[in-house]
Design a protein around this motif. Structure first.
Motif, short mmCIF file in Angstrom:
data_model
loop_
_atom_site.label_atom_id
_atom_site.label_comp_id
_atom_site.label_asym_id
_atom_site.label_seq_id
_atom_site.Cartn_x
_atom_site.Cartn_y
_atom_site.Cartn_z
N ALA A 271 6.00 -3.26 8.15
CA ALA A 271 5.05 -3.09 7.12
C ALA A 271 4.56 -4.66 6.73
CB ALA A 271 5.08 -2.19 6.14
N PRO A 272 3.17 -5.16 6.79
CA PRO A 272 2.96 -6.31 6.23
C PRO A 272 2.44 -6.68 5.18
CG PRO A 272 1.10 -5.51 7.66
CD PRO A 272 2.27 -4.36 7.29
N ARG A 273 3.53 -6.00 4.17
CA ARG A 273 3.13 -5.99 2.82
C ARG A 273 4.17 -5.57 1.83
NH1 ARG A 273 3.32 -0.94 2.91
NH2 ARG A 273 2.72 0.29 4.95
N PRO A 274 4.23 -5.56 0.48
CA PRO A 274 5.37 -4.74 -0.08
C PRO A 274 5.42 -3.22 0.50
CG PRO A 274 3.63 -5.88 -1.66
CD PRO A 274 3.04 -5.90 -0.38
N HIS A 275 6.58 -2.84 0.18
CA HIS A 275 6.91 -1.62 0.80
C HIS A 275 7.77 -0.66 -0.06
CE1 HIS A 275 8.93 0.90 4.12
NE2 HIS A 275 7.95 0.90 4.57
N ASN A 276 7.60 0.64 0.10
CA ASN A 276 8.28 1.77 -0.72
C ASN A 276 9.97 1.39 -0.71
OD1 ASN A 276 8.12 5.32 -0.70
ND2 ASN A 276 9.22 4.01 -2.17
N SER A 277 10.59 0.96 0.38
CA SER A 277 11.75 0.69 0.47
C SER A 277 12.29 -0.57 -0.52
CB SER A 277 12.25 0.51 1.88
OG SER A 277 11.52 -0.57 2.42
#
Ligand code: ATP
Ligand code: MG
Ligand code: MG
Length: 386
Positions: A271-277
């Motif tokens: 994902a090219p962005r902040p992510h849930n993980s």
């Protein structure tokens, strides 16, 4: 600290938490989304743009009001961003977003850079021949295999598990008409994820977490992963760094991985962005994934030591919508009764089943203690689900 303005395409929970980090250092974040989107609710100024992040006129307006553009979602018109990037920097680069937003292209790119991924087969085009080609995939990969949409996929919406030849009709019904590819089933013992920070100088890494998905939606993350050797954790971190080094541009990237039963690691997706993980980093690291993203896109100082765990253990639980519109409120209230966590709620209004409404993080002096603290809350959530 900095008077540059950051423009964000999308105003969901990731944009909202990016603003929480930006607010602390007085950076203005202009959001392009609907008027009461989660991100806009917590930033009062006249720089927001009302409209869709898919609308090119609105994106141009956002660019005009901002010094740098970024995204909280990759399902955007990257061709238009390419154009806009002649006026204002876009991070990560539109080229990177173009590759990543198509999960099949993303895989081809990773393979070309020597990163291991699950074996895949292109199925795009020729709707009529799809059934035959799915049968061929079944013969070659065996069952089950995963049928995936190349684009517009999230929270498993875009995936279909084909368990036998008898499932092919249902698979076509579920995903027909979308650009498809098939993926060999990954016999994983565990899923891992790593947030990577790509700066102007290189690639930094947050700690590795274990992720638990239920119905293809992330439910829990464990930092550190449970019962995984230091050697495996180090390999996962190296693999994630190698994967992200293969892309242009600055910002944080989420790397999802499969740890196979034989110990091999495969990248699932990026994902090219902040992510849930990476939500846990707000409570568990000196600099969160959101602060790291701002640092990377604005060239503010950031070091590897900023990204370490400052607690021995952190467990993140997603608050997903349940059967009633206020189900997430009940979970947040229960979290306060049962744990020492202070929940995050995203301001999305009424819950719908499976919708990400909030999350919380329990930190403790050991993973065993964190697990003991959060278990009654997990039991409550599971009971509500029925
Ligand atoms: P996200 O919300 O993370 O973007 P997504 O809709 O893009 O999710 P994937 O990450 O492709 O979906 O898959 C969701 C989950 O389905 C994975 O985390 C994993 O649990 C399972 N899964 C996906 N691909 C495979 C595979 N090839 N073999 C086994 N399980 C898989
Ligand atoms: Mg995805
Ligand atoms: Mg995923």
């Amino acid at each position: 600290m900095d008077n540059r303005k950051v423009g964000v395409l999308g105003g969901g929970q990731l944009g909202r938490m990016l603003i929480e980090a930006a607010n602390r250092i007085n950076i203005q974040v202009n959001v392009l989304d609907a008027s009461k989107s989660p991100a806009k609710q917590i930033a009062f100024h006249d720089g927001h743009i009302e409209g869709s992040f898919k609308d090119s006129a609105a994106v141009k307006e956002l660019a005009q009001a901002s010094d740098v553009l970024t995204v909280e979602i990759e399902h955007v018109d990257t061709q238009m961003l390419e154009e806009v990037s002649k006026q204002v920097p876009v991070e990560p680069s539109p080229k990177t977003l173009t590759i990543i937003k198509d999960k099949f292209r993303q895989k081809e790119h990773l393979i070309a850079h020597g990163v291991d991924v699950a074996e895949s087969r292109d199925l795009e085009g020729d709707e009529e021949g799809l059934e035959g080609r799915l049968k061929e995939v079944g013969k070659s990969f065996g069952y089950p295999f995963m049928l995936k949409s190349k684009t517009e996929a999230y929270d498993g919406r875009g995936n279909f598990v084909v368990k036998s030849e008898g499932d092919i009709e249902a698979a076509k019904k579920a995903l027909g008409g979308r650009p498809l590819y098939a993926e060999r089933w990954a016999e994983f013992q565990m899923e891992l994820a790593v947030m990577i920070v790509k700066t102007k100088d290189g690639v930094l890494s947050f700690p590795v977490v274990e992720t638990i998905h239920e119905d293809s939606i992330c439910k829990l993350t464990y930092a550190p992963p449970r019962n995984v050797s230091k050697e495996t954790v180090a390999r996962a971190q190296e693999l994630a760094k190698k994967a992200i080094a293969a892309f242009e541009g600055k910002g944080v990237f989420g790397v999802e991985m499969f740890l196979l039963k034989d110990g091999k690691l495969l990248v699932n997706e990026i994902a090219p962005r902040p992510h849930n993980s990476g939500h846990y980093t707000i409570e568990a690291c000196p600099v969160s994934q959101y602060a790291a993203h701002l640092s990377a896109i604005l060239d503010l100082p950031i070091r590897q030591s900023d990204l370490r765990l400052i607690t021995p253990a952190a467990i993140m639980l997603n608050i997903l919508g349940g059967q009633t519109p206020d189900s997430h409120i009940k979970v947040a209230q229960k979290a306060r009764e049962l744990t020492s966590s202070w929940p995050h709620l995203y301001g999305k209004g009424d819950a719908r089943p499976g919708r990400k409404m909030g999350h919380l993080v329990v930190t403790a002096s050991s993973l065993a203690k964190a697990e003991a603290e959060i278990q009654p809350l997990i039991d409550f959530v599971d009971e509500q689900k029925g």
